[in-house]
Design an enzyme around this catalytic site. Structure first.
Site, PDB file in Angstrom:
ATOM      1  N   ALA A 237      35.422  31.562  42.109  1.00 15.06           N
ATOM      2  CA  ALA A 237      34.262  31.348  41.007  1.00 15.06           C
ATOM      3  C   ALA A 237      33.460  32.048  40.949  1.00 15.06           C
ATOM      4  O   ALA A 237      33.224  32.587  39.930  1.00 15.06           O
ATOM      5  CB  ALA A 237      33.977  30.076  41.509  1.00 15.06           C
ATOM      6  N   ALA A 238      33.699  32.955  41.878  1.00 16.45           N
ATOM      7  CA  ALA A 238      32.337  33.686  41.674  1.00 16.45           C
ATOM      8  C   ALA A 238      32.463  34.723  40.475  1.00 16.45           C
ATOM      9  O   ALA A 238      33.443  35.424  41.147  1.00 16.45           O
ATOM     10  CB  ALA A 238      31.647  34.616  43.001  1.00 16.45           C
ATOM     11  N   ASP A 283      37.687  30.311  52.349  1.00 13.72           N
ATOM     12  CA  ASP A 283      39.058  30.387  52.261  1.00 13.72           C
ATOM     13  C   ASP A 283      40.000  30.156  51.163  1.00 13.72           C
ATOM     14  O   ASP A 283      40.483  28.525  51.919  1.00 13.72           O
ATOM     15  CB  ASP A 283      40.267  31.138  52.729  1.00 13.72           C
ATOM     16  CG  ASP A 283      40.844  32.414  52.477  1.00 13.72           C
ATOM     17  OD1 ASP A 283      41.865  31.881  51.751  1.00 13.72           O
ATOM     18  OD2 ASP A 283      41.322  33.215  53.604  1.00 13.72           O
ATOM     19  N   CYS A 352      42.622  39.043  35.496  1.00 17.92           N
ATOM     20  CA  CYS A 352      42.063  39.672  34.093  1.00 17.92           C
ATOM     21  C   CYS A 352      42.580  40.900  34.624  1.00 17.92           C
ATOM     22  O   CYS A 352      42.006  42.366  34.596  1.00 17.92           O
ATOM     23  CB  CYS A 352      40.023  39.738  34.750  1.00 17.92           C
ATOM     24  SG  CYS A 352      39.462  40.875  36.062  1.00 17.92           S
TER      25      CYS A 352
END
Length: 417
Positions: A237-238, A283, A352
């Site tokens: 998420a970060a 993790d 990405c």
């Protein structure tokens, strides 16, 4: 000599840029990590300048080297300090419009002895000859081969740094914020501003009305739609853009990331925007949820080659072995995420990356029911692939500033009859 150097205006920024480039090209570090290491302590303006010099040097590296080689009798080693300094000097003149006298005054201070005279001679010869760069940056040969037919358009999109995209907390205020910020909107909940805007000084920042997020990065979250209080797991998420996006859309979010330090930034943005999420530092390859989720967004770790407009270091750091390593990790994470999905739930996988091994190849191996993306779910003129997947690259939306490269696919777990 050290005492003399500190008196040269602009030298600290050039020194930092040189060290950043060395870290990227010799040690394979990311430009972000190198900036944190070598630009700390600089004034904000010097830090921006150091980043701009390093970024433009990396963006145009192949073409800068061609200019340098055209003006030297013997080819300088690729890691020779005079070559690195000359790259920086030429990038400043040709890309940042720095006056030649200022470039010479700061550039030569980075060298001593014979290399100093060599650099001065080469730089002077090229400026007298009015050396120029091509309209489009030349990609490294291995990068161009991997990107195939899209390499040319993507390279053209790299010629200009990207604009600033904002994601809005309240989509109903899109028109209002576009007018207030004097930007344009390419989709509900989005506003685009020119590059160079000081984010913290903009209206709406302090009250948390928006956050910075490239429009391509918002697309995977949009594919989950409204949450209506249902539970969603935001994996990896970060730094938190997708967590904020999902929380604003009404999801009950669990934001999981391996890096506690990176999650600190996510928590800061939750506080600023007034949005809520359960934050878990763990993790994903060993963590187990207490119960299945209604939806999962896996924005998997990847080579990030799709962010090459903002991070041109990926053009020179990423090789086939990095792609293979990431593809293995992505496969493992996808397999675990698929098992955490409740019956009738939705899984969105995204990276990405511009590399098919991190996108299309991963999607083809998922053992869930495909939930194809529809054209109406994407901002015009974007469209899904024939398989119902999403593929963007920096050449898309070029007339309004482009976008990052992303891949996304979506599936559902069948509910029992």
């Amino acid at each position: 000599m050290a005492g003399t150097r500190t008196k040269v205006q602009g030298l600290p920024a050039r020194t930092a840029a040189l060290r950043m480039l060395d870290a990227v090209l010799r040690r394979g570090e990311t430009l972000d990590i190198a900036e944190r290491a070598y630009a700390k302590g600089l004034t904000p303006s010097d830090r921006l300048l150091a980043r701009a010099i390093a970024g433009e040097t990396l963006r145009w590296l192949i073409d800068l080297d061609a200019l340098i080689d055209s003006a030297t009798r013997e080819v300088l080693p690729s890691d020779a300090k005079p070559r690195m300094v000359l790259r920086m000097m030429l990038a400043q003149v040709l890309r940042l419009d720095t006056p030649p006298h200022a470039v010479i005054a700061t550039g030569l201070e980075l060298l001593t002895g014979g290399p100093r005279r060599l650099a001065h001679g080469v730089f002077s010869a090229l400026t007298r000859a009015e050396g120029t760069l091509p309209p489009t940056p030349t990609l490294p040969a291995d990068v161009a081969a991997r990107w195939g037919d899209r390499a040319g358009p993507i390279a053209a999109a790299l010629a200009l740094p990207p604009p600033l995209d904002l994601a809005l907390k309240d989509w109903g205020e899109t028109e209002q914020w576009a007018e207030t910020l004097e930007g344009i909107s390419l989709a509900p909940g989005h506003v685009r501003l020119p590059r160079g805007t000081a984010v913290e000084r903009l209206p709406g920042f302090a009250e948390g009305a928006w956050w910075v997020q490239d429009i391509a990065a918002t697309l995977p979250g949009r594919l989950l739609g409204a949450g209506d209080g249902r539970r969603v797991l935001d994996l990896c998420a970060a730094p938190g853009g997708k967590t904020l996006q999902l929380a604003a859309a009404g999801w009950q979010v669990t934001a999981l990331d391996k890096s506690a330090k990176r999650l600190d930034r996510l928590v800061e943005n939750l506080d600023r925007t007034g949005l809520a999420a359960e934050v878990v530092a763990a993790d994903a390859l060993t963590w187990e949820p207490a119960r299945p989720y209604d939806a999962i967004l896996l924005d998997a770790p990847c080579t990030a080659t799709g962010t090459c407009r903002r991070h041109p270091d990926v053009l020179h750091r990423i090789a086939s072995r990095h792609i293979a390593e990431m593809a293995g990790l992505q496969s493992a994470m996808l397999a675990r995420a698929a098992g955490w999905l409740a019956p009738g739930g939705t899984l969105v996988y995204a990276t990405c990356s511009l590399e098919p091994k991190e996108g299309e190849a991963q999607a083809g191996a998922v053992a869930l029911t495909p939930h194809p993306i529809a054209t109406g779910e994407l901002p015009a003129p974007l469209a899904p692939t024939a398989e119902g997947w999403l593929r963007t690259d920096p050449a898309m939306l070029a007339d309004v500033g482009g976008m990052d490269g992303f891949f996304a696919a979506r599936w559902r777990r069948r509910a029992p009859n």
